[in-house]
Design a protein around this motif. Structure first.
Motif, PDB file in Angstrom:
ATOM      1  N   MET A 122       3.369  12.194   4.337  1.00 27.91           N
ATOM      2  CA  MET A 122       2.328  12.482   3.362  1.00 27.91           C
ATOM      3  C   MET A 122       2.732  12.011   1.968  1.00 27.91           C
ATOM      4  SD  MET A 122      -0.633  13.706   3.258  1.00 27.91           S
ATOM      5  CE  MET A 122      -1.807  14.256   2.104  1.00 27.91           C
ATOM      6  N   THR A 123       4.027  12.015   1.691  1.00 23.90           N
ATOM      7  CA  THR A 123       4.445  11.570   0.361  1.00 23.90           C
ATOM      8  C   THR A 123       4.195  10.077   0.170  1.00 23.90           C
ATOM      9  OG1 THR A 123       6.714  11.241   1.113  1.00 23.90           O
ATOM     10  CG2 THR A 123       6.179  13.361   0.123  1.00 23.90           C
ATOM     11  N   LEU A 124       4.182   9.320   1.275  1.00 25.49           N
ATOM     12  CA  LEU A 124       3.878   7.893   1.152  1.00 25.49           C
ATOM     13  C   LEU A 124       2.460   7.686   0.616  1.00 25.49           C
ATOM     14  CD1 LEU A 124       4.683   4.942   1.680  1.00 25.49           C
ATOM     15  CD2 LEU A 124       3.711   5.210   3.961  1.00 25.49           C
ATOM     16  N   VAL A 125       1.553   8.525   1.028  1.00 24.49           N
ATOM     17  CA  VAL A 125       0.173   8.434   0.537  1.00 24.49           C
ATOM     18  C   VAL A 125       0.126   8.705  -0.962  1.00 24.49           C
ATOM     19  CG1 VAL A 125      -2.122   9.453   0.718  1.00 24.49           C
ATOM     20  CG2 VAL A 125      -0.763   9.081   2.773  1.00 24.49           C
ATOM     21  N   TRP A 126       0.875   9.709  -1.408  1.00 24.45           N
ATOM     22  CA  TRP A 126       0.900  10.012  -2.853  1.00 24.45           C
ATOM     23  C   TRP A 126       1.483   8.852  -3.647  1.00 24.45           C
ATOM     24  CZ3 TRP A 126      -2.282  13.519  -4.055  1.00 24.45           C
ATOM     25  CH2 TRP A 126      -2.435  14.678  -3.287  1.00 24.45           C
ATOM     26  N   TRP A 127       2.551   8.242  -3.131  1.00 22.98           N
ATOM     27  CA  TRP A 127       3.163   7.118  -3.836  1.00 22.98           C
ATOM     28  C   TRP A 127       2.231   5.908  -3.866  1.00 22.98           C
ATOM     29  CZ3 TRP A 127       6.788   7.811  -7.141  1.00 22.98           C
ATOM     30  CH2 TRP A 127       7.694   8.854  -6.973  1.00 22.98           C
ATOM     31  N   LEU A 128       1.508   5.672  -2.778  1.00 18.19           N
ATOM     32  CA  LEU A 128       0.549   4.566  -2.772  1.00 18.19           C
ATOM     33  C   LEU A 128      -0.591   4.818  -3.750  1.00 18.19           C
ATOM     34  CD1 LEU A 128       0.369   3.743   1.033  1.00 18.19           C
ATOM     35  CD2 LEU A 128       1.475   2.411  -0.772  1.00 18.19           C
ATOM     36  N   MET A 129      -1.018   6.061  -3.863  1.00 19.28           N
ATOM     37  CA  MET A 129      -2.047   6.392  -4.843  1.00 19.28           C
ATOM     38  C   MET A 129      -1.528   6.192  -6.265  1.00 19.28           C
ATOM     39  SD  MET A 129      -3.873   9.644  -2.972  1.00 19.28           S
ATOM     40  CE  MET A 129      -4.452  10.331  -4.488  1.00 19.28           C
ATOM     41  N   ALA A 130      -0.268   6.541  -6.509  1.00 19.27           N
ATOM     42  CA  ALA A 130       0.315   6.340  -7.837  1.00 19.27           C
ATOM     43  C   ALA A 130       0.399   4.856  -8.175  1.00 19.27           C
ATOM     44  CB  ALA A 130       1.697   6.980  -7.898  1.00 19.27           C
ATOM     45  N   ILE A 131       0.763   4.042  -7.205  1.00 16.83           N
ATOM     46  CA  ILE A 131       0.822   2.597  -7.439  1.00 16.83           C
ATOM     47  C   ILE A 131      -0.578   2.052  -7.711  1.00 16.83           C
ATOM     48  CG2 ILE A 131       1.308   0.385  -6.306  1.00 16.83           C
ATOM     49  CD1 ILE A 131       3.683   1.812  -4.948  1.00 16.83           C
ATOM     50  N   GLY A 132      -1.558   2.544  -6.976  1.00 17.68           N
ATOM     51  CA  GLY A 132      -2.937   2.124  -7.213  1.00 17.68           C
ATOM     52  C   GLY A 132      -3.419   2.488  -8.612  1.00 17.68           C
ATOM     53  N   LEU A 133      -3.042   3.668  -9.074  1.00 18.01           N
ATOM     54  CA  LEU A 133      -3.430   4.069 -10.438  1.00 18.01           C
ATOM     55  C   LEU A 133      -2.735   3.198 -11.489  1.00 18.01           C
ATOM     56  CD1 LEU A 133      -3.476   7.929 -10.060  1.00 18.01           C
ATOM     57  CD2 LEU A 133      -5.411   6.476 -10.663  1.00 18.01           C
ATOM     58  N   LEU A 134      -1.479   2.854 -11.254  1.00 18.32           N
ATOM     59  CA  LEU A 134      -0.789   1.968 -12.194  1.00 18.32           C
ATOM     60  C   LEU A 134      -1.421   0.579 -12.225  1.00 18.32           C
ATOM     61  CD1 LEU A 134       2.953   2.894 -11.654  1.00 18.32           C
ATOM     62  CD2 LEU A 134       1.598   3.208 -13.713  1.00 18.32           C
ATOM     63  N   ILE A 135      -1.824   0.091 -11.064  1.00 19.59           N
ATOM     64  CA  ILE A 135      -2.516  -1.202 -11.024  1.00 19.59           C
ATOM     65  C   ILE A 135      -3.836  -1.108 -11.773  1.00 19.59           C
ATOM     66  CG2 ILE A 135      -3.682  -2.817  -9.467  1.00 19.59           C
ATOM     67  CD1 ILE A 135      -1.408  -2.264  -7.466  1.00 19.59           C
ATOM     68  N   ASN A 136      -4.521   0.015 -11.629  1.00 21.40           N
ATOM     69  CA  ASN A 136      -5.782   0.227 -12.339  1.00 21.40           C
ATOM     70  C   ASN A 136      -5.567   0.232 -13.847  1.00 21.40           C
ATOM     71  OD1 ASN A 136      -8.399   0.825 -12.930  1.00 21.40           O
ATOM     72  ND2 ASN A 136      -8.294   2.942 -12.266  1.00 21.40           N
ATOM     73  N   ILE A 137      -4.522   0.878 -14.302  1.00 21.13           N
ATOM     74  CA  ILE A 137      -4.224   0.907 -15.743  1.00 21.13           C
ATOM     75  C   ILE A 137      -3.892  -0.489 -16.253  1.00 21.13           C
ATOM     76  CG2 ILE A 137      -2.555   1.729 -17.451  1.00 21.13           C
ATOM     77  CD1 ILE A 137      -2.452   4.355 -15.891  1.00 21.13           C
ATOM     78  N   CYS A 138      -3.091  -1.234 -15.492  1.00 22.39           N
ATOM     79  CA  CYS A 138      -2.736  -2.597 -15.915  1.00 22.39           C
ATOM     80  C   CYS A 138      -3.950  -3.518 -15.921  1.00 22.39           C
ATOM     81  CB  CYS A 138      -1.656  -3.158 -14.998  1.00 22.39           C
ATOM     82  SG  CYS A 138      -0.073  -2.341 -15.175  1.00 22.39           S
ATOM     83  N   ALA A 139      -4.827  -3.375 -14.943  1.00 22.47           N
ATOM     84  CA  ALA A 139      -6.046  -4.192 -14.914  1.00 22.47           C
ATOM     85  C   ALA A 139      -6.950  -3.852 -16.098  1.00 22.47           C
ATOM     86  CB  ALA A 139      -6.785  -3.984 -13.600  1.00 22.47           C
ATOM     87  N   GLY A 140      -7.055  -2.583 -16.425  1.00 21.93           N
ATOM     88  CA  GLY A 140      -7.848  -2.185 -17.584  1.00 21.93           C
ATOM     89  C   GLY A 140      -7.279  -2.715 -18.877  1.00 21.93           C
ATOM     90  N   LEU A 141      -5.962  -2.717 -18.979  1.00 19.48           N
ATOM     91  CA  LEU A 141      -5.326  -3.282 -20.175  1.00 19.48           C
ATOM     92  C   LEU A 141      -5.600  -4.777 -20.273  1.00 19.48           C
ATOM     93  CD1 LEU A 141      -3.431  -2.896 -22.596  1.00 19.48           C
ATOM     94  CD2 LEU A 141      -1.533  -3.370 -21.062  1.00 19.48           C
ATOM     95  N   GLY A 142      -5.514  -5.461 -19.139  1.00 17.79           N
ATOM     96  CA  GLY A 142      -5.785  -6.902 -19.146  1.00 17.79           C
ATOM     97  C   GLY A 142      -7.216  -7.223 -19.537  1.00 17.79           C
ATOM     98  N   VAL A 143      -8.155  -6.466 -19.040  1.00 17.00           N
ATOM     99  CA  VAL A 143      -9.567  -6.702 -19.379  1.00 17.00           C
ATOM    100  C   VAL A 143      -9.823  -6.400 -20.842  1.00 17.00           C
ATOM    101  CG1 VAL A 143     -11.915  -5.856 -18.977  1.00 17.00           C
ATOM    102  CG2 VAL A 143     -10.430  -6.381 -17.052  1.00 17.00           C
ATOM    103  N   SER A 144      -9.240  -5.331 -21.353  1.00 17.25           N
ATOM    104  CA  SER A 144      -9.475  -4.985 -22.751  1.00 17.25           C
ATOM    105  C   SER A 144      -8.817  -5.973 -23.700  1.00 17.25           C
ATOM    106  CB  SER A 144      -8.998  -3.568 -23.047  1.00 17.25           C
ATOM    107  OG  SER A 144      -7.594  -3.500 -22.974  1.00 17.25           O
ATOM    108  N   MET A 145      -7.733  -6.611 -23.276  1.00 14.95           N
ATOM    109  CA  MET A 145      -7.087  -7.606 -24.134  1.00 14.95           C
ATOM    110  C   MET A 145      -7.822  -8.947 -24.100  1.00 14.95           C
ATOM    111  SD  MET A 145      -4.530  -6.156 -25.552  1.00 14.95           S
ATOM    112  CE  MET A 145      -3.123  -7.128 -25.934  1.00 14.95           C
ATOM    113  N   ARG A 146      -8.436  -9.260 -22.960  1.00 14.35           N
ATOM    114  CA  ARG A 146      -9.132 -10.531 -22.815  1.00 14.35           C
ATOM    115  C   ARG A 146     -10.452 -10.551 -23.557  1.00 14.35           C
ATOM    116  NH1 ARG A 146     -10.867 -12.078 -17.343  1.00 14.35           N
ATOM    117  NH2 ARG A 146      -9.965 -10.078 -16.842  1.00 14.35           N
TER     118      ARG A 146
END
Length: 66
Positions: A1-25
């Motif tokens: 079950m902890t693997l699911v939590w870690w995958l969700m955390a990675i997904g949220l980090l990717i979401n934050i990085c994508a949002g930063l990229g869009v806001s900078m562009r």
């Protein structure tokens, strides 16, 4: 079950990085405001997910205050 939590955390980090990229562009005046909202919401969600992954209930308290 902890693997699911870690995958969700990675997904949220990717979401934050994508949002930063869009806001900078894009240079409109609304994008920085939306980026701040995204960082706040995703940051709190990341705190909740990491506290569940690490089995640390104090992280939920920090997320509620933040």
């Amino acid at each position: 079950m902890t693997l699911v939590w870690w995958l969700m955390a990675i997904g949220l980090l990717i979401n934050i990085c994508a949002g930063l990229g869009v806001s900078m562009r894009r240079g409109t005046t609304v994008d920085p405001l939306l980026a701040v909202l995204l960082f706040g919401t995703a940051g709190v969600a990341l705190l909740v997910v990491l506290s569940a992954a690490l089995d640390n209930p104090r992280g939920l308290d920090v997320a509620l205050v933040f």
